[in-house]
Design a protein around this motif. Structure first.
Motif, PDB file in Angstrom:
ATOM      1  N   ILE A   1      18.625 -18.437  37.664  1.00  0.00           N
ATOM      2  CA  ILE A   1      18.517 -17.536  38.820  1.00  0.00           C
ATOM      3  C   ILE A   1      19.182 -16.197  38.520  1.00  0.00           C
ATOM      4  N   GLN A   2      20.370 -16.232  37.926  1.00  0.00           N
ATOM      5  CA  GLN A   2      21.080 -15.001  37.583  1.00  0.00           C
ATOM      6  C   GLN A   2      20.312 -14.199  36.547  1.00  0.00           C
ATOM      7  N   HIS A   3      19.731 -14.896  35.584  1.00  0.00           N
ATOM      8  CA  HIS A   3      18.948 -14.207  34.552  1.00  0.00           C
ATOM      9  C   HIS A   3      17.728 -13.534  35.168  1.00  0.00           C
ATOM     10  N   ASN A   4      17.040 -14.233  36.050  1.00  0.00           N
ATOM     11  CA  ASN A   4      15.823 -13.685  36.657  1.00  0.00           C
ATOM     12  C   ASN A   4      16.119 -12.463  37.530  1.00  0.00           C
ATOM     13  N   ARG A   5      17.312 -12.419  38.115  1.00  0.00           N
ATOM     14  CA  ARG A   5      17.679 -11.259  38.917  1.00  0.00           C
ATOM     15  C   ARG A   5      17.817 -10.007  38.055  1.00  0.00           C
ATOM     16  N   LYS A   6      18.306 -10.187  36.834  1.00  0.00           N
ATOM     17  CA  LYS A   6      18.517  -9.059  35.930  1.00  0.00           C
ATOM     18  C   LYS A   6      17.263  -8.717  35.129  1.00  0.00           C
ATOM     19  N   TYR A   7      16.364  -9.669  35.042  1.00  0.00           N
ATOM     20  CA  TYR A   7      15.186  -9.476  34.198  1.00  0.00           C
ATOM     21  C   TYR A   7      14.219  -8.472  34.812  1.00  0.00           C
ATOM     22  N   LYS A   8      13.799  -7.531  34.008  1.00  0.00           N
ATOM     23  CA  LYS A   8      12.808  -6.552  34.434  1.00  0.00           C
ATOM     24  C   LYS A   8      11.532  -6.766  33.622  1.00  0.00           C
ATOM     25  N   PRO A   9      10.429  -7.048  34.289  1.00  0.00           N
ATOM     26  CA  PRO A   9       9.185  -7.304  33.548  1.00  0.00           C
ATOM     27  C   PRO A   9       8.724  -6.076  32.773  1.00  0.00           C
ATOM     28  N   PHE A  10       8.057  -6.325  31.677  1.00  0.00           N
ATOM     29  CA  PHE A  10       7.560  -5.253  30.822  1.00  0.00           C
ATOM     30  C   PHE A  10       6.473  -4.455  31.540  1.00  0.00           C
ATOM     31  N   ASP A  11       6.640  -3.139  31.557  1.00  0.00           N
ATOM     32  CA  ASP A  11       5.680  -2.251  32.202  1.00  0.00           C
ATOM     33  C   ASP A  11       5.001  -1.393  31.141  1.00  0.00           C
ATOM     34  N   PRO A  12       3.749  -1.708  30.788  1.00  0.00           N
ATOM     35  CA  PRO A  12       3.072  -0.954  29.726  1.00  0.00           C
ATOM     36  C   PRO A  12       2.845   0.518  30.069  1.00  0.00           C
ATOM     37  N   LYS A  13       2.788   0.847  31.359  1.00  0.00           N
ATOM     38  CA  LYS A  13       2.540   2.234  31.748  1.00  0.00           C
ATOM     39  C   LYS A  13       3.715   3.139  31.416  1.00  0.00           C
ATOM     40  N   THR A  14       4.926   2.597  31.508  1.00  0.00           N
ATOM     41  CA  THR A  14       6.120   3.414  31.261  1.00  0.00           C
ATOM     42  C   THR A  14       6.771   3.130  29.906  1.00  0.00           C
ATOM     43  N   GLU A  15       6.505   1.947  29.329  1.00  0.00           N
ATOM     44  CA  GLU A  15       7.203   1.569  28.103  1.00  0.00           C
ATOM     45  C   GLU A  15       6.346   1.683  26.854  1.00  0.00           C
ATOM     46  N   ILE A  16       5.071   1.990  27.009  1.00  0.00           N
ATOM     47  CA  ILE A  16       4.215   2.231  25.851  1.00  0.00           C
ATOM     48  C   ILE A  16       3.860   3.705  25.821  1.00  0.00           C
ATOM     49  N   TYR A  17       4.139   4.341  24.731  1.00  0.00           N
ATOM     50  CA  TYR A  17       3.793   5.749  24.590  1.00  0.00           C
ATOM     51  C   TYR A  17       3.341   6.008  23.157  1.00  0.00           C
ATOM     52  N   GLU A  18       2.564   7.093  23.011  1.00  0.00           N
ATOM     53  CA  GLU A  18       1.978   7.399  21.712  1.00  0.00           C
ATOM     54  C   GLU A  18       3.004   8.061  20.798  1.00  0.00           C
ATOM     55  N   ILE A  19       3.055   7.596  19.566  1.00  0.00           N
ATOM     56  CA  ILE A  19       3.930   8.181  18.553  1.00  0.00           C
ATOM     57  C   ILE A  19       3.067   9.032  17.633  1.00  0.00           C
ATOM     58  N   PRO A  20       3.318  10.351  17.551  1.00  0.00           N
ATOM     59  CA  PRO A  20       2.497  11.222  16.712  1.00  0.00           C
ATOM     60  C   PRO A  20       2.675  10.914  15.229  1.00  0.00           C
ATOM     61  N   ASP A  21       1.647  11.262  14.431  1.00  0.00           N
ATOM     62  CA  ASP A  21       1.706  11.040  12.989  1.00  0.00           C
ATOM     63  C   ASP A  21       2.525  12.108  12.278  1.00  0.00           C
ATOM     64  N   SER A  22       2.698  13.272  12.908  1.00  0.00           N
ATOM     65  CA  SER A  22       3.468  14.342  12.279  1.00  0.00           C
ATOM     66  C   SER A  22       4.100  15.220  13.346  1.00  0.00           C
ATOM     67  N   VAL A  23       5.121  15.949  12.965  1.00  0.00           N
ATOM     68  CA  VAL A  23       5.806  16.858  13.870  1.00  0.00           C
ATOM     69  C   VAL A  23       6.351  18.033  13.058  1.00  0.00           C
ATOM     70  N   GLU A  24       6.342  19.218  13.649  1.00  0.00           N
ATOM     71  CA  GLU A  24       6.789  20.417  12.945  1.00  0.00           C
ATOM     72  C   GLU A  24       8.103  20.912  13.534  1.00  0.00           C
ATOM     73  N   ILE A  25       9.054  21.244  12.658  1.00  0.00           N
ATOM     74  CA  ILE A  25      10.336  21.783  13.100  1.00  0.00           C
ATOM     75  C   ILE A  25      10.637  23.057  12.322  1.00  0.00           C
ATOM     76  N   ASN A  26      11.577  23.827  12.807  1.00  0.00           N
ATOM     77  CA  ASN A  26      12.014  25.044  12.128  1.00  0.00           C
ATOM     78  C   ASN A  26      13.435  24.823  11.610  1.00  0.00           C
TER      79      ASN A  26
END
Length: 228
Positions: free
Chosen positions: A188-213
């Motif tokens: 019961i205590q574990h289930n109170r703290k458990y947050k189900p996985f939300d693909p809308k907020t926890e899945i995001y696209e990782i780019p193949d490259s990034v440019e910095i200065n």
């Protein structure tokens, strides 16, 4: 990690003993087990084999009947799963005054092997959960055995001289019921703290490259003062 590897090696070895079948079985340190770390077979260390010798001492003193081992225990109702080490019926008391085995003789008990530094408060609820799983109840009905009368922890590889290196904790029906209630409270205590996985907020696209200065820091030049 070392303790976990030792526990896994000891459990593997005992399971191999059970797989060997009926009759007298010679326990030798040369019997190989599989090492998950190296992905190869190896023999037991001295400390690991000390645990096996202690387990063998427990077995010789109580002469158990084996009803099952490495049994999958799961509950769809309560959402947990695990594996119990064995179902036993002890046939003879060991004769040690401090041992509570006399009350278990001839009764079905669920056992868990431990090779760590002690028998902790969490061990009782753990084995009680296995004993209350739907799958274990179905297994006991299938083999035609009596219902569980107790749960127990066997800690092996200890410095207990009177037993030959093992420590037992036996929990009767009332104690096992209390442990089961403690386990349900933990869920019961574990289930109170458990947050189900939300693909809308926890899945995001990782780019193949990034440019910095990138700029290198240089100490600012100071202007020379001029006198008039």
């Amino acid at each position: 990690k070392v303790s976990q590897e030792k526990g896994d090696a000891v459990h593997q070895y005992i399971a191999k003993v059970f797989m060997a079948g009926l009759g007298k079985i010679l326990l030798t340190r040369e019997t190989p087990i599989f090492d998950d770390e190296t992905k190869q077979e190896r023999t037991l260390t001295k400390e690991e084999f000390d645990c096996i010798l202690a387990w063998a001492e427990f077995w010789k003193r109580h002469n158990p009947k084996l009803l099952g081992y490495e049994i999958s225990c799961y509950s769809l109702k309560h959402g947990f799963a695990g594996t119990t080490d064995s179902l036993l019926i002890l046939q003879q008391p060991c004769g040690i005054r401090a041992c509570s085995c006399k009350e278990t003789i001839g009764k079905v008990g669920i056992w868990d092997w431990k090779s760590g530094g002690g028998i902790w408060d969490s061990h009782g609820p753990q084995v009680a959960a296995y004993g209350n799983s739907e799958s274990l109840s179905a297994y006991i009905r299938k083999i035609g055995a009596d219902k569980l009368s107790y749960s127990a922890i066997l800690r092996i590889g200890t410095k207990h001289i009177t037993t030959g290196g093992y420590q037992m904790e036996v929990y009767d029906k009332e104690e096992s019921r209390t442990h089961w209630e403690e386990f349900l409270s933990a869920i019961i205590q574990h289930n109170r703290k458990y947050k189900p996985f939300d693909p809308k907020t926890e899945i995001y696209e990782i780019p193949d490259s990034v440019e910095i200065n990138l700029e290198i820091w240089e100490k600012p030049k100071t202007k020379k003062s001029t006198t008039k």
